[in-house]
Write a protein that holds these residues in place. Sequence first.
Motif, short mmCIF file in Angstrom:
data_model
loop_
_atom_site.label_atom_id
_atom_site.label_comp_id
_atom_site.label_asym_id
_atom_site.label_seq_id
_atom_site.Cartn_x
_atom_site.Cartn_y
_atom_site.Cartn_z
N GLY A 164 38.38 -39.78 33.52
CA GLY A 164 36.88 -40.15 34.30
C GLY A 164 36.77 -39.64 35.52
O GLY A 164 37.81 -39.46 36.20
N ASP A 165 35.46 -39.21 35.70
CA ASP A 165 35.19 -38.53 37.11
C ASP A 165 35.00 -39.69 38.04
O ASP A 165 34.10 -40.55 38.20
N PRO A 166 35.88 -39.52 39.15
CA PRO A 166 35.68 -40.73 40.25
C PRO A 166 34.57 -40.53 41.01
O PRO A 166 34.06 -41.54 41.64
N ALA A 167 33.73 -39.46 41.04
CA ALA A 167 32.52 -39.49 41.68
C ALA A 167 31.22 -39.76 40.90
O ALA A 167 29.96 -39.84 41.27
N TRP A 168 31.78 -40.33 39.50
CA TRP A 168 30.67 -40.63 38.74
C TRP A 168 30.67 -42.01 37.87
O TRP A 168 30.83 -42.09 36.81
N ALA A 169 31.16 -42.96 38.61
CA ALA A 169 31.63 -44.25 38.13
C ALA A 169 30.89 -45.31 38.56
O ALA A 169 30.30 -45.23 39.69
N ALA A 170 30.50 -46.23 37.87
CA ALA A 170 29.76 -47.44 38.17
C ALA A 170 30.63 -48.52 37.54
O ALA A 170 31.44 -48.55 36.80
N ARG A 209 25.33 -50.30 50.07
CA ARG A 209 26.22 -49.48 50.76
C ARG A 209 26.54 -48.08 50.08
O ARG A 209 26.62 -47.07 50.73
N VAL A 210 27.00 -48.29 48.84
CA VAL A 210 27.65 -47.20 48.24
C VAL A 210 26.44 -46.15 48.11
O VAL A 210 26.71 -45.01 48.16
N ARG A 211 25.30 -46.75 47.65
CA ARG A 211 24.21 -45.85 47.28
C ARG A 211 23.75 -45.10 48.31
O ARG A 211 23.53 -43.87 48.34
N SER A 212 23.65 -45.74 49.77
CA SER A 212 23.57 -44.85 50.89
C SER A 212 24.28 -43.95 51.17
O SER A 212 23.82 -43.12 51.64
N GLU A 213 25.61 -44.22 51.20
CA GLU A 213 26.70 -43.40 51.43
C GLU A 213 26.69 -42.26 50.50
O GLU A 213 26.96 -40.95 50.76
N LYS A 214 26.46 -42.19 49.40
CA LYS A 214 26.39 -41.38 48.31
C LYS A 214 25.00 -40.23 48.45
O LYS A 214 25.11 -39.20 48.18
N GLY A 215 23.78 -40.96 49.05
CA GLY A 215 22.66 -40.10 49.22
C GLY A 215 22.25 -39.27 48.05
O GLY A 215 21.98 -39.93 47.14
N ASP A 216 21.92 -38.18 47.78
CA ASP A 216 21.42 -37.38 46.85
C ASP A 216 22.62 -37.50 45.68
O ASP A 216 22.02 -37.05 44.47
N ASP A 217 23.66 -37.87 45.86
CA ASP A 217 24.82 -37.97 44.49
C ASP A 217 24.61 -39.32 43.76
O ASP A 217 25.42 -39.69 43.22
N ASP A 218 23.59 -40.13 44.56
CA ASP A 218 23.58 -41.50 43.78
C ASP A 218 22.98 -41.37 42.29
O ASP A 218 22.30 -40.71 42.05
N ASP A 239 34.98 -54.84 49.16
CA ASP A 239 35.95 -53.92 49.89
C ASP A 239 36.28 -52.84 48.79
O ASP A 239 36.53 -51.98 49.36
N ALA A 240 36.67 -53.25 47.66
CA ALA A 240 37.32 -52.49 46.59
C ALA A 240 36.29 -51.30 46.19
O ALA A 240 36.36 -50.18 46.42
N VAL A 241 34.88 -51.91 45.92
CA VAL A 241 33.89 -50.96 45.24
C VAL A 241 33.69 -49.96 46.50
O VAL A 241 33.21 -49.03 46.32
N THR A 242 33.35 -50.36 47.56
CA THR A 242 32.82 -49.86 48.58
C THR A 242 33.86 -48.62 49.14
O THR A 242 33.17 -47.49 49.54
N ALA A 243 35.03 -49.11 49.05
CA ALA A 243 35.90 -48.06 49.36
C ALA A 243 36.19 -47.02 48.36
O ALA A 243 36.51 -45.67 48.70
#
Length: 992
Positions: A728-734, A283-292, A769-773
């Motif tokens: 840490g960059d919130p858009a670049w976390a795993a 789900r996260v990868r799908s929502e990030k699209g090109d930013d995955d 719920d946490a990681v997808t949010a």
Amino acid sequence: MAVRIEVGYRDGVGDPRGERVVREALELAGIVLQSVRTVTVYTVDIALSDPELEKIASGPLTDPIIQEFSVGSPVGGEFDLLIEVGYRPGVTDNVGRSAGEAVSQVLGRPLKPQEGVFTSIQYQIRGELSVEDAHRLASEVLANGLIHRWRVVKAEDYDLSSGLEPEVPRVSITGGGRVGEVELDGGDEHLMAISRERLLALSLEEMKAIHTHFSRPQVRKYREEMGLAAMPTDVEIEVLAQTWSEHCKHKIFSALIRYEDEKGNTETIDSLFKTYIVGATDRVRSEKGDDDICLSVFKDNAGVVRFNREYSLVFKVETHNSPSALDPYGGALTGIVGVNRDPFGTGMGANLLFNTDVFCFASPFYSDPLPPRILHPRRIYEGVVEGVEHGGNKSGIPTVNGTVVFDSRYLGKPLVYCGTAAMMPAEIAGRPSHEKQVHVGDRVVMVGGRIGKDGIHGATFSSEELHEGSPVSAVQIGDPITQKRMFDFLLKARDEGLYTSITDNGAGGLSSSVGEMARDTGGAVVHLDLAPLKYQGLDPWEILISEAQERMTVSVPPRYLDRFMELSEKMDVESSDLGEFDDSGYFKATYQGRMVSCLSMEFLHEGVPQLVLDARWDPPQLPEPAFEIPRDLGPTLLELLGRLNICSKETIVRRYDHEVQGGSVVKPFTGAADDGPSDAAVVRPVLDSFEGVVVSNGIIPRYSDIDTYAMAANSVDEAFRNYIAVGGDPAWAAALDNFCWCDPVRSEKTPDGAYKLAQLVRANRGLYDAVTAFGIPLISGKDSMKNDYIMGNIKISIPPTLLTSVIGRMNDVRKAVTMDLKAAGNYLYVLGETFDELGGSEYYAHLGYVGSDVPQVDFSRARERYRRYHEALNQGIVRSCHDCSDGGLGPALAEMAFAGAIGLTVDLAKIPASGDLRPDALLFAETASRLLVEVSPSDAAGFEKAMGPTAWARIGQCTGDERMVITRGENMVLSLALGEMKKAWQKPLIGL
């Protein structure tokens, strides 16, 4: 004839090891000793001349400045009683191995197979000590009977002319080479007897599935053609047990679960792993699209994400709980060097960057009687800490992040989480480095350490609770020096393109590594008699499943085999060609020309029956306590600062090297005296760039007593806000998830299994719920499902525990923020609203309560808060930041103040709060997603604008004095000196 070389300290030189024994003898065994002098004994089993022995003793084995030696006679002074401790035959002796290499260099020739050097330690004791107490001292303080031998000698029985009679722990084991057949006919009881007696850890359904498979006519026909009997060999049954173990197959996470909630609503969950772990990442990868950022998830030894155009980032966290319960030092050492092999064996191989470690122990000050076969928590604490220290430091890998959690229920089994991150070139030889592929015809090559009896049944042992039948053979001791040499060689082989795929020999040994790699081609054949052994006498099944350390398996194309072996020999690493990958559809093994295993690849990997389990959630009925609070909360804050889960862990952290490789930016401790606790680590992986890797963790097992959903959600939030706090960059976390659970399968020994399984379901939902949010993909993880101790009528189960580790990047490490206050006059802000959520808190635990109002995470508000804070940080207007976690706002304020040696005034009335909260709730509630931020007055307007409409408030100001003063309006709540708070925080673990 073997000769002893004894090395001891010169007169007048202190003996730290002996001083430590005096202290631990009293603390752990109640034995008073006057003094202890230690002597290292090298038993040299090599035919050498007297001049050669003298040269070896005076050269590599002795530091001439502080030590003296003696060849063939004792060294040391007067004593009343002597205890000598050495390894049992076959146990890895790293110091002896290193000494043997030194001897080899002095002699200018390699040692012969029958030659070697073995070590032991003498403890020369002064004091009134009986022989009986000496044996107790040996067993409770100096040695572990699973791996050590010892002997006790009175002074009057000690022969000064010749010393102790040499006892060489020779490792040749007679017999071996046998292949047995396992008769499966005989009914259910017979099948379960086989599983118990062979330590297979297989259920009746699984044993039946094996019986059914081998009873099929087509299987029997093929086996007859291969020269095998109808029923499986012991080699085959052991391979199946390792491959199907809970440790390797994660059967509970793959089960079909029938879940019922507290209202009677039911649903069916087909695999927690696929539904909540893989499902969240998809789900996260799908929502990030090109930013995955994901490159390789859930299909290799570790997860891989994009770091930049040139490099990829690799991360894995493992557990080594069961071995650490039996042998804390060896278990933890094996854990850290073992997890090093996971990122290294990911893709085509990666350069190791740093280690992380998280430990869960019972109190080291435990004073009640110990249940049978349980080591004192102090021994486990010290052994685990030392094992990870030796594994990381000797490997040249910095340990940069971690934590320690204490709970009485970890008495039954400690939890030892070890993690390693690595970097790999984005491409190797024009191909993505995270991809690998075995080809038909590639050679099966084992690289590194030799195979021994250590680590046999490690995977199945880790799939059960600790009990009286837990095998001593599962104990291993890693060798970081041999492993480092192997890594250096394999990186050169990688860069030369000499192999097509690589993996580690972890759980299950060769059976797992070759079996997994063979899935690429559809089959393999391994010749077990070609495998190098530490000693003779192993049966074929032992050779195939032994988890003896420091080994990797690689697939080498035949055209590169000679070059691979040439480079291996040049770099002094042992490599062995054991067989071939093919497309036969079978995993085959031979021994001395005889077929001993021929297992269908499909049955081996897909044949295990899916578990069908029931789960029922029945929320615990826990009251909220009612009590009066004192007017002055200063003493309460001091007591909280001294609680084991809040106090300083500096005595552990200082033993770990976090500077090696030179990339450490935000270190484990920071501040005016470098003793304030950092929220996360920042490392610069490429030293000619300012790009950084950020790593953090979150773990809150005490919340599980109320609701594991909240426990999991809060562990993610804690890890993420620690990551955010430093930059840490919130858009670049795993993230990585590591579940450690008590047995959640209902049975006679676990009648509450349905409830424990429901707890696991809820934890997975909280994680999802946490990681997808937050938009954080899960890239790897691990579960450990049998963390119970059962002996007689005693059962101890750990609290359900989830460790969340977050890793990512920041563009410029020069913008990293630490937690210590920086300057008088600066403003202090709190980000986030505080709620009356004291359930599961350290404050309640200190008062003897649990409570029911556990913190809940408001994901959308937290995500927006973290995003806005990160923007402010990038503007350079954040001077310091600290997260509010264990103990709440009070301990966090204290840590910021004494770390920076800057005074502080705070008004609780200004804190954004839900309702009119009591002062203790405002100070000690552990409401999620809150940050404390220091900003200079000149930047206050810009910071407030950046935070916008989110919940925040300016609650205080840094001062020039050395006190922290907290009021609520006009009312004083507490006033404490910085030094007083720091002393309370640092004191509990000093001396450990």
